[in-house]
Design a protein around this motif. Structure first.
Motif, short mmCIF file in Angstrom:
data_model
loop_
_atom_site.label_atom_id
_atom_site.label_comp_id
_atom_site.label_asym_id
_atom_site.label_seq_id
_atom_site.Cartn_x
_atom_site.Cartn_y
_atom_site.Cartn_z
N ASP A 31 95.33 35.44 19.09
CA ASP A 31 95.09 36.66 20.82
C ASP A 31 94.05 37.88 20.77
O ASP A 31 94.20 38.21 21.71
CB ASP A 31 96.48 37.18 20.52
N ALA A 32 93.40 37.51 19.51
CA ALA A 32 92.39 38.73 19.73
C ALA A 32 91.14 38.08 20.39
O ALA A 32 90.79 36.71 20.68
CB ALA A 32 91.84 39.19 18.13
N LYS A 33 90.24 38.97 20.88
CA LYS A 33 89.37 38.47 21.75
C LYS A 33 88.41 39.53 21.44
O LYS A 33 86.94 38.77 21.75
CB LYS A 33 89.16 39.15 23.05
N THR A 34 88.08 40.14 20.25
CA THR A 34 87.02 41.00 19.74
C THR A 34 86.77 40.53 18.82
O THR A 34 88.47 41.21 18.01
CB THR A 34 86.56 41.64 20.29
N PHE A 35 86.16 41.05 17.80
CA PHE A 35 86.22 41.45 16.17
C PHE A 35 85.31 42.39 15.64
O PHE A 35 83.94 42.60 16.82
CB PHE A 35 86.06 40.47 14.96
N LEU A 69 84.76 34.58 19.73
CA LEU A 69 85.22 36.06 19.82
C LEU A 69 83.90 37.14 19.80
O LEU A 69 82.80 36.42 19.52
CB LEU A 69 86.31 36.55 18.50
N GLY A 76 88.11 47.01 17.16
CA GLY A 76 88.29 45.14 17.67
C GLY A 76 89.76 45.16 16.99
O GLY A 76 90.08 45.81 16.58
N ASP A 77 89.63 43.50 18.17
CA ASP A 77 91.18 42.99 17.94
C ASP A 77 91.23 42.83 16.21
O ASP A 77 92.76 43.54 15.82
CB ASP A 77 91.87 42.23 18.30
N LEU A 78 90.10 42.18 15.84
CA LEU A 78 90.16 41.77 14.30
C LEU A 78 89.25 43.23 13.63
O LEU A 78 88.13 43.27 13.89
CB LEU A 78 89.31 40.72 13.89
N ASN A 120 94.41 42.86 11.44
CA ASN A 120 95.05 41.46 13.20
C ASN A 120 95.58 42.72 14.19
O ASN A 120 96.49 43.04 13.71
CB ASN A 120 95.55 40.41 13.11
N LYS A 121 94.93 43.39 14.35
CA LYS A 121 95.98 43.79 15.37
C LYS A 121 96.65 43.74 16.17
O LYS A 121 97.72 44.15 16.78
CB LYS A 121 94.74 45.13 17.01
N LYS A 122 97.16 42.49 16.79
CA LYS A 122 97.64 41.74 17.47
C LYS A 122 98.63 40.75 16.66
O LYS A 122 99.64 39.87 17.03
CB LYS A 122 97.08 39.97 17.96
#
Length: 172
Positions: A31-35, A69, A76-78, A120-122
């Protein structure tokens, strides 16, 4: 004929249902878009100047090249962070007896170890802290400078960054 149609539909559905969506790099769908890759400080006892920056950039480049990403500097999402914990050179194989009666190393090994914290925030169940390590052997008569050093570090960082990618995104 009607039953054949249902059997064909069932066969096609079961064939594709177990195939999950993967891209050519092996990254599982996320689901992440950014790192974000924070600077990996060099905390090894033996310091090789600049490898902290090289490693940080190598990890960023690998993730950018193998995923869609976006790299961000914060939130960042990751999140990848950690430190280089070991940089050591050890003799590996001995040659025949030397003129002074001792044995000499025929090959040396450069080993680099990196501790990584991944968040991983998601999907917090994917979070981990793990050590990654790899080595490069080189002839003992070579000095670990210039081209020999650059090749060794490149080989080691390629392997470590790919292992980090596999652990965090490929799920193999």
């Amino acid at each position: 004929m009607k039953n054949l149609k249902y059997i064909l539909i069932l066969l096609i559905a079961t064939t594709f249902s177990g195939c999950g969506i993967y891209n050519f790099t092996g990254a599982a769908p996320i689901d992440a878009k950014t790192f974000q890759v924070n600077f990996f400080q060099n905390n090894a006892d033996l310091i090789e100047p600049g490898i902290d920056r090289e490693f940080t950039l190598a990890l960023q480049d690998l993730i950018m090249n193998q995923t869609n990403l976006n790299l961000v500097s914060s939130n960042g999402d990751l999140l990848y962070e950690g430190e280089i914990t070991d940089y050591r050179i050890t003799p590996m194989t001995a040659t025949a007896v030397t003129t002074d009666g001792g044995a000499a190393a025929a090959q040396n090994r450069l080993t680099i170890r990196v501790n990584v914290r991944f968040s991983n925030k998601k999907k917090e169940t994917d979070d981990f802290e793990k050590t990654f390590e790899f080595y490069h052997d080189y002839p003992a008569q070579s000095q670990l400078v210039g081209t020999v050093l650059n090749e060794a570090i490149k080989d080691i960082f390629e392997r470590i960054t790919q292992d980090i990618f596999n652990e965090s995104l490929a799920k193999w």
